[in-house]
Design a protein around this motif. Structure first.
Motif, PDB file in Angstrom:
ATOM      1  N   ARG A 145      36.066  60.833  70.329  1.00  0.00           N
ATOM      2  CA  ARG A 145      37.018  59.918  70.991  1.00  0.00           C
ATOM      3  C   ARG A 145      38.445  60.208  70.529  1.00  0.00           C
ATOM      4  O   ARG A 145      39.381  60.227  71.339  1.00  0.00           O
ATOM      5  N   CYS A 146      38.627  60.437  69.246  1.00  0.00           N
ATOM      6  CA  CYS A 146      39.949  60.770  68.709  1.00  0.00           C
ATOM      7  C   CYS A 146      40.513  62.016  69.392  1.00  0.00           C
ATOM      8  O   CYS A 146      41.674  62.034  69.827  1.00  0.00           O
ATOM      9  N   VAL A 147      39.699  63.050  69.515  1.00  0.00           N
ATOM     10  CA  VAL A 147      40.160  64.301  70.134  1.00  0.00           C
ATOM     11  C   VAL A 147      40.518  64.079  71.594  1.00  0.00           C
ATOM     12  O   VAL A 147      41.587  64.494  72.061  1.00  0.00           O
ATOM     13  N   LEU A 148      39.642  63.430  72.352  1.00  0.00           N
ATOM     14  CA  LEU A 148      39.872  63.292  73.795  1.00  0.00           C
ATOM     15  C   LEU A 148      41.038  62.350  74.093  1.00  0.00           C
ATOM     16  O   LEU A 148      41.840  62.615  74.988  1.00  0.00           O
ATOM     17  N   GLU A 149      41.146  61.246  73.360  1.00  0.00           N
ATOM     18  CA  GLU A 149      42.302  60.370  73.566  1.00  0.00           C
ATOM     19  C   GLU A 149      43.597  61.077  73.187  1.00  0.00           C
ATOM     20  O   GLU A 149      44.625  60.924  73.863  1.00  0.00           O
ATOM     21  N   SER A 150      43.548  61.879  72.134  1.00  0.00           N
ATOM     22  CA  SER A 150      44.751  62.605  71.707  1.00  0.00           C
ATOM     23  C   SER A 150      45.144  63.670  72.727  1.00  0.00           C
ATOM     24  O   SER A 150      46.344  63.897  72.964  1.00  0.00           O
ATOM     25  N   LEU A 151      44.153  64.321  73.336  1.00  0.00           N
ATOM     26  CA  LEU A 151      44.463  65.285  74.390  1.00  0.00           C
ATOM     27  C   LEU A 151      45.054  64.593  75.609  1.00  0.00           C
ATOM     28  O   LEU A 151      46.010  65.093  76.219  1.00  0.00           O
ATOM     29  N   ALA A 152      44.505  63.439  75.990  1.00  0.00           N
ATOM     30  CA  ALA A 152      45.058  62.704  77.123  1.00  0.00           C
ATOM     31  C   ALA A 152      46.512  62.315  76.850  1.00  0.00           C
ATOM     32  O   ALA A 152      47.376  62.402  77.734  1.00  0.00           O
ATOM     33  N   LEU A 153      46.807  61.894  75.625  1.00  0.00           N
ATOM     34  CA  LEU A 153      48.184  61.580  75.261  1.00  0.00           C
ATOM     35  C   LEU A 153      49.072  62.811  75.325  1.00  0.00           C
ATOM     36  O   LEU A 153      50.226  62.741  75.769  1.00  0.00           O
ATOM     37  N   TRP A 178      48.076  52.714  75.696  1.00  0.00           N
ATOM     38  CA  TRP A 178      48.411  54.124  75.467  1.00  0.00           C
ATOM     39  C   TRP A 178      49.813  54.258  74.874  1.00  0.00           C
ATOM     40  O   TRP A 178      50.049  55.135  74.034  1.00  0.00           O
ATOM     41  N   ASP A 179      50.728  53.401  75.272  1.00  0.00           N
ATOM     42  CA  ASP A 179      52.074  53.407  74.678  1.00  0.00           C
ATOM     43  C   ASP A 179      51.988  53.150  73.174  1.00  0.00           C
ATOM     44  O   ASP A 179      52.662  53.814  72.370  1.00  0.00           O
ATOM     45  N   ARG A 180      51.192  52.181  72.785  1.00  0.00           N
ATOM     46  CA  ARG A 180      51.066  51.847  71.358  1.00  0.00           C
ATOM     47  C   ARG A 180      50.438  53.002  70.583  1.00  0.00           C
ATOM     48  O   ARG A 180      50.845  53.306  69.455  1.00  0.00           O
ATOM     49  N   ALA A 181      49.445  53.668  71.198  1.00  0.00           N
ATOM     50  CA  ALA A 181      48.830  54.818  70.536  1.00  0.00           C
ATOM     51  C   ALA A 181      49.833  55.953  70.382  1.00  0.00           C
ATOM     52  O   ALA A 181      49.908  56.603  69.333  1.00  0.00           O
TER      53      ALA A 181
END
Length: 502
Positions: A383-391, A486-489
């Motif tokens: 999840r960390c990798v995929l959310e970070s890629l989306a960002l 997503w802004d907060r992340a």
């Protein structure tokens, strides 16, 4: 394996695409006719780098043999009208005066070029290089690899430099040339003029004679030599057609865009996120943002940034597979979907993630360094990798829009990453834009389509894309309106060090 279920009309023309990625190679056949585009896998083989005493190398001989085996398999499906070859960018082989390869080509993940950007001669600083080449600063750019190579005995014997796809074409046909979309990734290409930069080559003290004549996608590259015909079972004289030999350039050809203002993410080992332009953007602001201007088909410019991509996930899986029974991707994605959202985020472009190795431990170190808690379980890492890629997709495309004045209305996510539903949905959520996912084999499709166009079977670039949109399975994702999360992340991320030089 057929990529789609469309019929194979007997009158369609068959083309063979050799498509080599950073972890595997494949030979695909494509049948093209009026309203028909059918892709079939003929042969797939591993691309396994080899670490020798002097560093990390590509096993180019094994890749060549895999290509020959694949072409033999392709020929069993019927007469092959043409062959096209695409691979990754920046890496090369050196030939001596007799045309013999001088050692195994180095892998871009080898560390030999680290720090070479600091040894550039006067007049070749980061700003001067960008003003001519428009190339994103990455430590493994060809120009930096060449500076590292100059101190070797091989360099003294070198008479010709061939990028990897051009080397494979040379072995098949005996011809020597440099395909333009890949040449534009070297840092020695004039982004405005569209040719080798004699100015930069001279400033760097390189021999101009090393760099062969340029070829455009669609140009004839030669025909099979007798030894290649014997090894493949194809007729001697089978044409080899120049395609967009940089795999990303071929993938962008197969973006199924119907709208003029689109963004793309070509997602595999790397995520290449950007826009298609008519002219390069060579401003200081663009350089500081570390965007690249690489040549596309028909004079277009691929204005994009390299993002580390699915490499992060694959290296995690390799580490876990060594420590425990293999965790299937489907199980990992199910666990990721159930994991806590935004528990940890990373900058995929941090240089600590570049080399092969224990990726979960490197993610832990990054998170601890930035005051975050490591996930602990595989689902959390995924999840960390995929959310970070989306960002990273969101961050890159928004900055590209600012720098170009373009306002994309849709993201086309192509390549292997388009099969990952979580990544596609989270890219839509993070960006606030609809995402069209597919085709997964965009690179091979672009390769095939450019061969078909050279044979007069299809029309202009827009026509190629319409054919892809009509014939290939696509999925569509709408943003779900959770942009503030997503802004907060995004606000928690600190910049990674793989950036343009100041």
């Amino acid at each position: 394996m057929a990529v789609n279920s469309f019929d194979h009309p007997a009158g369609d023309t068959v083309f063979a695409a050799v498509d080599l990625g950073a972890t595997s190679g494949r030979v695909m056949t494509g049948r093209v006719g009026p309203g028909t585009l059918v892709l079939t896998e003929a042969h797939r083989f591993a691309n396994t780098p080899v670490r020798l005493p002097d560093g990390l190398h590509w096993d180019v001989l094994a890749l060549y043999q895999g290509m020959l085996d694949g072409l033999r398999a392709a020929g069993r499906s019927g007469p092959v009208a043409s062959i096209g070859i695409d691979t990754w960018a920046v890496d090369y082989g050196l030939l001596d005066a007799d045309g013999a390869l001088l050692g195994m080509p180095f892998h871009y993940r080898d560390g030999r070029s680290k720090g070479m950007s600091e040894r550039l001669p006067d007049g070749c600083g980061a700003a001067e290089l960008y003003a001519v080449s428009g190339l994103q600063h990455l430590p493994f750019n060809t120009v930096f690899q060449l500076l590292a190579h100059r101190a070797t005995v091989q360099w003294e014997a070198a008479r010709t430099l061939l990028l990897i796809p051009d080397l494979l074409v040379h072995w098949l046909t005996g011809s020597v040339g440099a395909e333009i979309t890949n040449a534009s990734t070297t840092g020695l290409f004039d982004a405005r003029g569209g040719g080798w930069s004699d100015e930069l080559i001279g400033r760097l003290g390189l021999a101009r004679s090393l760099f062969p004549p340029l070829r455009e996608p669609g140009d004839p590259a030669g025909t099979l030599l007798a030894h290649a015909a014997e090894a493949t079972g194809l007729p001697a004289g089978t044409p080899v057609t120049t395609v967009a030999s940089h795999d990303t350039a071929s993938a962008v050809v197969a973006v199924p865009a119907r709208e003029p203002d689109f963004a793309y993410v070509s997602c595999g080992t790397w995520s290449l996120a950007g826009l298609e332009l008519d002219a390069p953007v060579l401003s200081e602001e663009s350089r500081a943002a570390n965007f690249t201007n690489e040549r596309g088909v028909d004079g277009t410019v691929r204005y994009l940034r390299n993002i580390m991509g699915m490499w992060l996930l694959e290296e995690c899986r390799r580490t876990w597979d060594r420590e425990a029974p293999a965790l299937g991707l489907a199980r990992l994605l199910t666990a990721a979907a159930a994991a806590e959202p935004f528990a940890a985020v990373i900058d995929p472009d941090d240089e600590t993630f570049l080399a092969p190795g224990d990726m979960p431990s490197r993610i832990d170190a990054y998170l601890l360094r930035t005051g975050q808690t490591p996930p602990g379980a595989p689902g959390g890492y995924v999840r960390c990798v995929l959310e970070s890629l989306a960002l990273a997709h969101r961050r890159t495309l928004r900055r590209a829009a600012e720098l170009t004045g373009r306002d994309p209305t849709r993201i086309h996510l192509v390549g292997g990453g388009s099969r990952n539903e979580l990544l596609c949905q989270w890219t839509a959520d993070a960006s606030g834009l609809p995402v069209t996912a597919g085709p997964a084999e965009a690179t091979a499709l672009g390769n095939i389509l450019l061969q078909a166009r050279a044979h007069g079977l299809v029309g202009d670039l827009a026509g190629l894309r319409r054919l892809v949109a009509r014939t290939q399975p696509l999925r569509h994702y709408e943003p779900r309106g959770n942009g503030r999360a997503w802004d907060r992340a995004e606000a928690r991320l600190s910049p990674g060090p793989v950036r343009a030089d100041a």
